[in-house]
Design an enzyme around this catalytic site. Structure first.
Site, PDB file in Angstrom:
ATOM      1  N   GLU A 115      -5.035   0.435   2.759  1.00 49.97           N
ATOM      2  CA  GLU A 115      -4.597  -0.502   3.760  1.00 49.97           C
ATOM      3  C   GLU A 115      -4.595   0.171   5.445  1.00 49.97           C
ATOM      4  O   GLU A 115      -4.959  -0.504   6.301  1.00 49.97           O
ATOM      5  CB  GLU A 115      -3.325  -1.002   3.620  1.00 49.97           C
ATOM      6  CG  GLU A 115      -2.999  -2.065   4.402  1.00 49.97           C
ATOM      7  CD  GLU A 115      -2.393  -2.125   5.675  1.00 49.97           C
ATOM      8  OE1 GLU A 115      -2.265  -3.066   6.482  1.00 49.97           O
ATOM      9  OE2 GLU A 115      -1.911  -0.785   6.027  1.00 49.97           O
ATOM     10  N   GLU A 116      -4.544   1.390   5.748  1.00 52.62           N
ATOM     11  CA  GLU A 116      -4.327   2.115   6.557  1.00 52.62           C
ATOM     12  C   GLU A 116      -5.819   2.833   7.058  1.00 52.62           C
ATOM     13  O   GLU A 116      -5.990   3.195   8.052  1.00 52.62           O
ATOM     14  CB  GLU A 116      -3.467   3.207   6.585  1.00 52.62           C
ATOM     15  CG  GLU A 116      -1.997   2.921   6.539  1.00 52.62           C
ATOM     16  CD  GLU A 116      -1.363   2.048   7.571  1.00 52.62           C
ATOM     17  OE1 GLU A 116      -2.138   1.880   8.580  1.00 52.62           O
ATOM     18  OE2 GLU A 116      -0.310   1.893   7.757  1.00 52.62           O
ATOM     19  N   GLU A 127       5.234  -5.532   3.931  1.00 49.50           N
ATOM     20  CA  GLU A 127       4.951  -4.830   5.402  1.00 49.50           C
ATOM     21  C   GLU A 127       6.288  -4.991   6.037  1.00 49.50           C
ATOM     22  O   GLU A 127       7.173  -5.945   6.037  1.00 49.50           O
ATOM     23  CB  GLU A 127       3.744  -5.514   6.039  1.00 49.50           C
ATOM     24  CG  GLU A 127       2.461  -5.222   5.606  1.00 49.50           C
ATOM     25  CD  GLU A 127       2.109  -3.882   5.805  1.00 49.50           C
ATOM     26  OE1 GLU A 127       2.822  -3.040   6.599  1.00 49.50           O
ATOM     27  OE2 GLU A 127       0.819  -3.643   5.357  1.00 49.50           O
ATOM     28  N   ASP A 182       6.392   1.805   6.713  1.00 48.16           N
ATOM     29  CA  ASP A 182       5.177   1.308   6.358  1.00 48.16           C
ATOM     30  C   ASP A 182       4.160   2.212   5.546  1.00 48.16           C
ATOM     31  O   ASP A 182       3.560   2.915   5.838  1.00 48.16           O
ATOM     32  CB  ASP A 182       4.274   1.504   7.945  1.00 48.16           C
ATOM     33  CG  ASP A 182       3.127   0.596   8.207  1.00 48.16           C
ATOM     34  OD1 ASP A 182       2.918  -0.013   7.086  1.00 48.16           O
ATOM     35  OD2 ASP A 182       2.068   0.756   8.815  1.00 48.16           O
ATOM     36  N   ASP A 184      -0.804   4.295   1.084  1.00 50.61           N
ATOM     37  CA  ASP A 184      -1.459   5.145   1.718  1.00 50.61           C
ATOM     38  C   ASP A 184      -0.784   5.048   3.151  1.00 50.61           C
ATOM     39  O   ASP A 184      -0.202   3.969   3.354  1.00 50.61           O
ATOM     40  CB  ASP A 184      -2.866   4.870   2.266  1.00 50.61           C
ATOM     41  CG  ASP A 184      -3.276   3.482   2.614  1.00 50.61           C
ATOM     42  OD1 ASP A 184      -2.467   2.653   2.269  1.00 50.61           O
ATOM     43  OD2 ASP A 184      -4.234   3.329   3.427  1.00 50.61           O
ATOM     44  N   HIS A 242       4.285   4.341  12.161  1.00 53.44           N
ATOM     45  CA  HIS A 242       3.301   5.233  12.694  1.00 53.44           C
ATOM     46  C   HIS A 242       3.609   6.088  13.617  1.00 53.44           C
ATOM     47  O   HIS A 242       2.896   6.908  14.448  1.00 53.44           O
ATOM     48  CB  HIS A 242       2.231   4.564  13.554  1.00 53.44           C
ATOM     49  CG  HIS A 242       1.369   3.231  12.456  1.00 53.44           C
ATOM     50  ND1 HIS A 242       0.247   3.098  12.450  1.00 53.44           N
ATOM     51  CD2 HIS A 242       1.520   3.174  11.094  1.00 53.44           C
ATOM     52  CE1 HIS A 242      -0.279   2.377  11.592  1.00 53.44           C
ATOM     53  NE2 HIS A 242       0.619   2.263  10.699  1.00 53.44           N
ATOM     54  N   HIS A 297       0.825  -1.168   0.107  1.00 57.30           N
ATOM     55  CA  HIS A 297       0.117   0.067   0.201  1.00 57.30           C
ATOM     56  C   HIS A 297       0.759   1.177  -0.078  1.00 57.30           C
ATOM     57  O   HIS A 297       2.027   1.150   0.510  1.00 57.30           O
ATOM     58  CB  HIS A 297      -0.838  -0.017   1.270  1.00 57.30           C
ATOM     59  CG  HIS A 297      -0.112   0.177   2.386  1.00 57.30           C
ATOM     60  ND1 HIS A 297       0.010   1.368   3.277  1.00 57.30           N
ATOM     61  CD2 HIS A 297       0.334  -0.719   3.414  1.00 57.30           C
ATOM     62  CE1 HIS A 297       0.590   0.928   4.297  1.00 57.30           C
ATOM     63  NE2 HIS A 297       0.744  -0.424   4.542  1.00 57.30           N
TER      64      HIS A 297
END
Length: 395
Positions: A141-142, A170, A107, A76, A368, A74
């Site tokens: 995905e997020e 990932e 990520d 995003d 994150h 991903h």
């Protein structure tokens, strides 16, 4: 157009796009500009569903004679949080002391950048592919994960696509690159319990029925005894109460209703159906207990609502996929990675229904977080691992 063989340059281009979920913000356009010159056909379907944002996705394929390998991921990213707390602007891709800073660095724009570089190097070296490679990249995905990978797989299958194996990029490594390959994931199941009582004055409890007492009784039955002790490949199933609420600001009022939400991460001792049945049975048995409800002859009046779209437990047994990736890590780094099923869920939960899938990417320590960052050296090492994997798997 610069060569896509450099993972650092690839990642800088991706980080520069502020693709906070579900915004595309140029990230898929940047990836398309890397893949199209390599001979990939690129499509970017947008999926919709009522009550959720529209999401743009990317599917790119270069075909050859041989196995079909999917790389999934991903572009995003999660919100940046307090931007003033970052050492460098979160979309600047600044390099400092051998690290690149930016939201999505690990990520998982870093994984996308490295796999793209690995494919570019492979094609530059060989001029063609011995098999087919596809990129299945989502912008969801997020987010809710409704208009992303699941629908993209259905869309591709309807077009006649099929895959022999998939790798999800990932950030799987807890401390150092090469620590861990994820070969499965626990399932995830969530529900909400609502206990209905009778509102009243706290000084006159005999005229009311406190739903908090009933809720505590029910939750205790879910937490004890443990659901299981774990299995050969998975840790023990775990239930966590994540919210509790009575909607009552007054200290002298017994509330009319109490709710609690829980999440279960479960192993291969269970299916979602058998686990739901166990939870129902525990609650039904507990509803008749009198310990916290003296003088009450009726059982606790409760309702249980299950959240949509549980994530199913899975374990990948494909020897070629797992073995080839393990050997690729060993060949580049010199040590054998652990095969693990730890952690939360990922989009591999959708891919498992189409082909064998594993996950392997960067070190996830800063994902994150404020000042998310990746070691420049790790970008090169991961690219070499991916390149070795592509070479050996397609061979």
């Amino acid at each position: 157009m610069k060569s896509a063989t450099d993972p650092v340059e690839n990642l800088a281009q991706l980080i520069a796009c502020p693709s906070v979920t579900p915004a595309e913000a140029g990230a898929l356009t940047a990836l398309e500009s890397m893949l199209a010159p390599l001979g990939f056909s690129v499509e970017r379907p947008v999926f919709s569903e009522e009550g959720t944002p529209d999401v743009e996705n990317l599917y790119a394929r270069r075909s050859g004679n041989g196995p079909h390998l999917m790389f999934a991921g991903h572009t995003d990213v999660v919100p940046v949080g307090d931007e003033a707390a970052w050492k460098f602007p979160p979309f600047s891709a600044a390099i400092h002391n051998g690290q690149m800073y930016g939201r999505g660095a690990v990520d998982m724009k870093g994984g996308v950048a490295c796999f793209t570089a690995a494919v570019a190097r492979h094609i530059t070296k060989h001029g063609s592919l011995k098999g087919s490679i596809s990129f299945l990249i989502t912008g969801d995905e997020e987010g809710p994960s409704i208009n992303g990978t699941g629908k993209l797989l259905e869309w591709a299958k309807a077009k006649g696509e099929s895959w022999d194996a998939a790798i999800v990029g990932e950030p799987t490594n807890p401390d150092k690159l090469g620590d861990m390959i994820k070969i499965g994931r626990r399932g995830s199941l969530s529900g909400t319990i609502t206990v209905n009582g009778v509102q009243g004055h706290a000084a006159y409890p005999h005229l009311a029925d406190n739903p908090v007492r009933g809720l505590v009784t029910l939750l205790d039955s879910l937490l004890y005894p443990a659901l299981d002790k774990g299995t050969k490949d998975f840790q023990a199933t775990n239930l966590e109460v994540t919210t509790m609420d009575v909607g009552n600001p007054a200290v002298n009022v017994i509330p009319a209703k109490a709710t609690a939400t829980f999440n279960i991460r479960y192993n291969d001792s269970w299916t979602d159906e058998t686990l739901m049945a166990e939870i129902h049975n525990r609650l039904d048995r507990a509803a008749g207990r009198r310990k916290l409800r003296p003088g009450r002859k009726t059982p606790v009046n409760y309702e249980l609502t299950w959240r949509d779209r549980p994530s199913h437990v899975f374990l990948t047994h494909d020897d070629k996929l797992v073995g080839t990736l393990t050997k690729s890590v060993e060949a580049v780094i010199g040590r054998r990675p652990q095969l693990s099923t730890s952690g939360g869920t990922s989009d591999a939960r959708f891919i498992k229904d189409y082909c064998p899938v594993v996950e392997f990417g960067l070190v996830g320590k800063t994902m994150h977080m404020v000042d998310e960052r990746v070691d420049i050296a790790d970008l090169e090492t991961l690219t070499q691992i991916y390149e070795r994997f592509i070479e050996d798997f397609l061979a």
